[in-house]
Motif scaffolding. Structure first.
Motif, PDB file in Angstrom:
ATOM      1  N   GLY A 159       0.772  -1.225   0.000  1.00  0.00           N
ATOM      2  CA  GLY A 159       0.000   0.000   0.000  1.00  0.00           C
ATOM      3  C   GLY A 159       0.803   1.274   0.000  1.00  0.00           C
ATOM      4  N   GLY A 160       2.134   1.178  -0.048  1.00  0.00           N
ATOM      5  CA  GLY A 160       2.990   2.356  -0.101  1.00  0.00           C
ATOM      6  C   GLY A 160       3.348   2.726  -1.527  1.00  0.00           C
ATOM      7  N   GLY A 161       4.373   3.556  -1.668  1.00  0.00           N
ATOM      8  CA  GLY A 161       4.754   4.045  -2.985  1.00  0.00           C
ATOM      9  C   GLY A 161       5.239   2.958  -3.917  1.00  0.00           C
ATOM     10  N   VAL A 162       6.148   2.103  -3.456  1.00  0.00           N
ATOM     11  CA  VAL A 162       6.695   1.054  -4.313  1.00  0.00           C
ATOM     12  C   VAL A 162       5.602   0.081  -4.737  1.00  0.00           C
ATOM     13  CG1 VAL A 162       8.327  -0.872  -4.440  1.00  0.00           C
ATOM     14  CG2 VAL A 162       8.996   1.242  -3.297  1.00  0.00           C
ATOM     15  N   GLY A 163       4.755  -0.309  -3.789  1.00  0.00           N
ATOM     16  CA  GLY A 163       3.722  -1.278  -4.104  1.00  0.00           C
ATOM     17  C   GLY A 163       2.682  -0.763  -5.076  1.00  0.00           C
ATOM     18  N   THR A 164       2.196   0.467  -4.854  1.00  0.00           N
ATOM     19  CA  THR A 164       1.133   0.998  -5.714  1.00  0.00           C
ATOM     20  C   THR A 164       1.640   1.320  -7.117  1.00  0.00           C
ATOM     21  OG1 THR A 164       1.515   3.191  -4.740  1.00  0.00           O
ATOM     22  CG2 THR A 164      -0.283   1.874  -3.828  1.00  0.00           C
ATOM     23  N   LEU A 165       2.917   1.643  -7.253  1.00  0.00           N
ATOM     24  CA  LEU A 165       3.487   1.822  -8.586  1.00  0.00           C
ATOM     25  C   LEU A 165       3.892   0.476  -9.175  1.00  0.00           C
ATOM     26  CD1 LEU A 165       5.704   4.978  -7.927  1.00  0.00           C
ATOM     27  CD2 LEU A 165       3.655   4.884  -9.349  1.00  0.00           C
TER      28      LEU A 165
END
Length: 329
Positions: A159-165
């Motif tokens: 749910g953070g930046g790396v995951g959502t991108l």
């Protein structure tokens, strides 16, 4: 100019919003008027001086970095005499973690090699969300993980930046089965960006489940690398982009042995900042990638936001805007 100033290691509450002198670019630098920036793990670690390697890199007793902030998006206002890639009024963005940080300020001087032109129709708030997290995702999934169409992917810390991108990059490659692991409060966002399955880590340990994956991309690495092997398919790969320092050392230490005895792979991404921005720009232009933004917030809120980030409560990228009335170039 106004800036968030770091004078000692400790708590985010020790950060101060101050008026300091606007910098002047050196021969190979550009002066950027910052329109948006973001909170990253670098900032959380730098402010606290932990883990220990932060003090080795940034000063043992007190930080030699005055202004945190690893990503910037803004407009060039002045260039040094040796600069050839940019000119005043260019809209630029980039990860500046390897050239002194400084994103939590109204202006920052940056070597031209740390910046790229923003594509058309990309907002400053979107641009500030991309460089660091997207490079970790691209290099973790593609360069190291060798992700292929049709494979089964799990992203831990989704749910953070790396995951959502990362899930959007994976789907652009042709991967349709993507599981995301995070807290349940982030599930709505995770599903909206493309995750097909979600696991609440507070209720379920995915390493003890029955599902098997071709690739695991981990942003939290808080287990022994041997635990992840249990849920990898034969020939599968586990890739970490960050987490607990002892666990990261274990990945490095046991990598050859694990490959030899199991024919599975565990790897740690050695980030190359900004390397794949051109590729990410193509995905953005094609409508295949859109950052998930938590905010935007005001510069004065940075101390609270770093604590918020460290608690893992954020969804997507935590974005700070320095010009709330102007989000696009």
């Amino acid at each position: 100019m106004k800036a968030i100033v770091l004078t000692q290691y400790g708590s985010p509450d020790d950060l101060e919003l101050k008026d300091i002198e606007t910098p002047t670019p050196n021969d190979d630098e550009v002066l950027v008027k910052v329109q948006a920036t973001s909170v990253n793990d670098w900032d959380w670690c730098l402010v606290r001086g932990s883990p220990f390697y932060i003090r080795l890199l940034c000063g043992w007793r007190k930080p030699n970095i005055q202004i945190p902030g690893a990503e910037v998006a803004g407009r060039v206002t002045a260039v040094g005499p040796n600069v050839t890639q940019f000119q005043p009024e260019d809209a630029v963005y980039g990860d500046i973690s390897e050239c002194g940080f400084g994103g939590f300020a109204e202006y920052v001087c940056v070597p031209e090699t740390a910046l790229a032109l923003m594509p058309e129709r990309m907002a400053f708030t979107e641009a500030a969300a991309i460089p660091h997290a997207a490079m970790l995702a691209v290099q973790g999934l593609m360069d190291v993980g060798q992700l292929q169409p049709g494979q089964k992917l799990l992203i831990n810390g989704a749910g953070g930046g790396v995951g959502t991108l990362g899930v959007q990059i994976a789907r652009a490659i042709g991967v349709k089965d993507v599981t995301g692991v995070d807290r349940a409060s982030k599930f709505a966002l995770m599903r909206s960006v493309g995750f097909t399955h979600t696991i609440d880590y507070t209720q379920t340990d995915f390493t003890t489940g029955q599902e098997r994956y071709d690739l695991i991309l981990d942003t939290k690495t808080n287990r022994s690398p041997f635990k992840y092997l249990q849920v990898l398919n034969p020939g599968g790969t586990y890739v970490t982009v960050g987490g607990l320092t002892p666990r990261l050392f274990q990945v490095l230490l046991f990598e050859p042995m694990i490959r030899w005895f199991t024919q599975k792979t565990v790897r740690l991404v050695n980030l190359q900042p900004n390397k794949d921005l051109a590729y990410v720009n193509e995905l953005f232009a094609a409508g295949q990638l859109k950052p998930a933004i938590d905010g935007p917030y005001h510069l004065s809120e940075v101390p609270r936001l770093i604590q918020y980030f460290g608690a893992g409560q954020h969804q997507g990228k935590v974005i700070i805007t320095l010009n709330p009335h102007r989000t696009h170039p």
